[in-house]
Design a protein around this motif. Structure first.
Motif, PDB file in Angstrom:
ATOM      1  N   UNK A   3       3.508  -0.482   6.101  1.00 32.20           N
ATOM      2  CA  UNK A   3       3.799   0.926   6.097  1.00 32.20           C
ATOM      3  C   UNK A   3       2.717   2.055   5.620  1.00 32.20           C
ATOM      4  N   UNK A   4       1.516   1.224   5.231  1.00 32.17           N
ATOM      5  CA  UNK A   4       0.392   2.201   4.986  1.00 32.17           C
ATOM      6  C   UNK A   4      -0.936   1.825   5.848  1.00 32.17           C
ATOM      7  N   UNK A  57       0.654   7.297   4.671  1.00 34.51           N
ATOM      8  CA  UNK A  57       2.003   6.524   5.275  1.00 34.51           C
ATOM      9  C   UNK A  57       1.760   6.789   6.692  1.00 34.51           C
ATOM     10  N   UNK A  58       3.043   6.245   7.505  1.00 37.40           N
ATOM     11  CA  UNK A  58       3.017   6.193   8.710  1.00 37.40           C
ATOM     12  C   UNK A  58       3.047   7.753   9.165  1.00 37.40           C
ATOM     13  N   UNK A  59       3.704   8.605   8.475  1.00 37.05           N
ATOM     14  CA  UNK A  59       3.773  10.201   8.740  1.00 37.05           C
ATOM     15  C   UNK A  59       2.235  10.820   8.475  1.00 37.05           C
ATOM     16  N   UNK A  60       1.405  10.193   7.768  1.00 45.14           N
ATOM     17  CA  UNK A  60       0.080  10.789   7.486  1.00 45.14           C
ATOM     18  C   UNK A  60       0.081  11.625   6.070  1.00 45.14           C
TER      19      UNK A  60
END
Length: 264
Positions: A3-4, A57-60
């Motif tokens: 996730x990172x 994270x996945x959303x930056x």
């Protein structure tokens, strides 16, 4: 930790500088310490120099950060400003960030000593796993600019009263020269080299057993192979047999020398 994303900071991460500084300040207040307070411009500078690692994270979104500082004309370097967003603490991300910044530091400053001072037991454990060792402050850099960075800490008076010999923080140091020396002097890795050692023993026993069997000294102990290994070889009188023994002995000696060089 899928996730990172942990990577060397890039231009696209400059927008995270203010948030990073804010979390650094809040964390320092919570711990009761405030080492080397930095501005967003300083953090951006480290990013542009390729001397920082950022985790998202996945959303930056910001997850964690750490950067490299050099002191004493590059003789010493420090992995500073380790910070993890409160929502992601105790996830193991700090350890991964430290590993990545350590790897980056070793690539940029392969001969420099890497050091740090910290009050965090978690950071001490991570540093220890990377090869750092606790040392007195006298083993760290004597660069005044580094120690001036401690002036924002509430414990700065302790440091000054002791003439920079000690403080609440613990000093830790990774010396690449010492690490290499210890690696050379360390005991051979049994898990890696035991198979080579076993092959050597089998070959040795195979050579010796040929002479035992040829001279009537096979297994005469009711199937007790271990005892048969202890049966002494009889005196060999024939010149041809003696020459064969010498040849086999030379082969064994050569293999033994090779094995010894592997184990050392």
């Amino acid at each position: 930790m899928n996730q990172y994303t942990i990577q060397t900071a890039k231009y696209e991460h400059l927008a995270l500088a203010e948030e990073i500084c804010r979390h650094m300040e809040e964390s320092a207040k919570a711990r009761g310490t405030g080492i080397a307070k930095r501005s967003p411009d300083y953090i951006k500078k480290k990013m542009l120099e390729g001397k920082a690692v950022v985790a998202t994270d996945k959303q930056g979104n910001f997850v964690g950060f750490c950067y490299i500082e050099s002191w004493g004309h590059g003789k010493f370097v420090a992995n500073s400003g380790l910070i993890v967003h409160p929502d992601h603490r105790k996830s193991g991300i700090a350890k991964d960030i430290k590993k990545e910044i350590f790897k980056l530091t070793r690539s940029k400053y392969p001969e420099s000593k890497i050091f740090g001072i910290t009050t965090s037991l978690a950071v001490m454990k991570i540093n220890s796993a990377l090869g750092y060792e606790p040392v007195p402050f006298s083993e760290l850099t004597d660069d005044d600019d580094f120690w001036k960075g401690c002036s924002s800490c509430v414990n700065y008076d302790v440091l000054t009263r002791t003439n920079r010999k000690m403080c609440i923080c613990t000093g830790m140091l990774y010396d690449p020269a010492e690490a290499e020396k210890k690696e050379r002097e360390s005991k051979w890795n049994f898990n890696v080299k035991t198979k080579v050692y076993e092959r050597w023993l089998r070959l040795k026993e195979s050579v010796l057993s040929k002479f035992r069997n040829k001279n009537g000294n096979g297994n005469n102990n009711g199937g007790n192979t271990e005892e048969s290994k202890l049966v002494p070889m009889p005196e060999i009188k024939k010149p041809v047999e003696r020459e064969k023994i010498l040849v086999y002995s030379a082969i064994i000696a050569a293999i033994a020398a090779l094995i010894k060089s592997i184990f050392e």
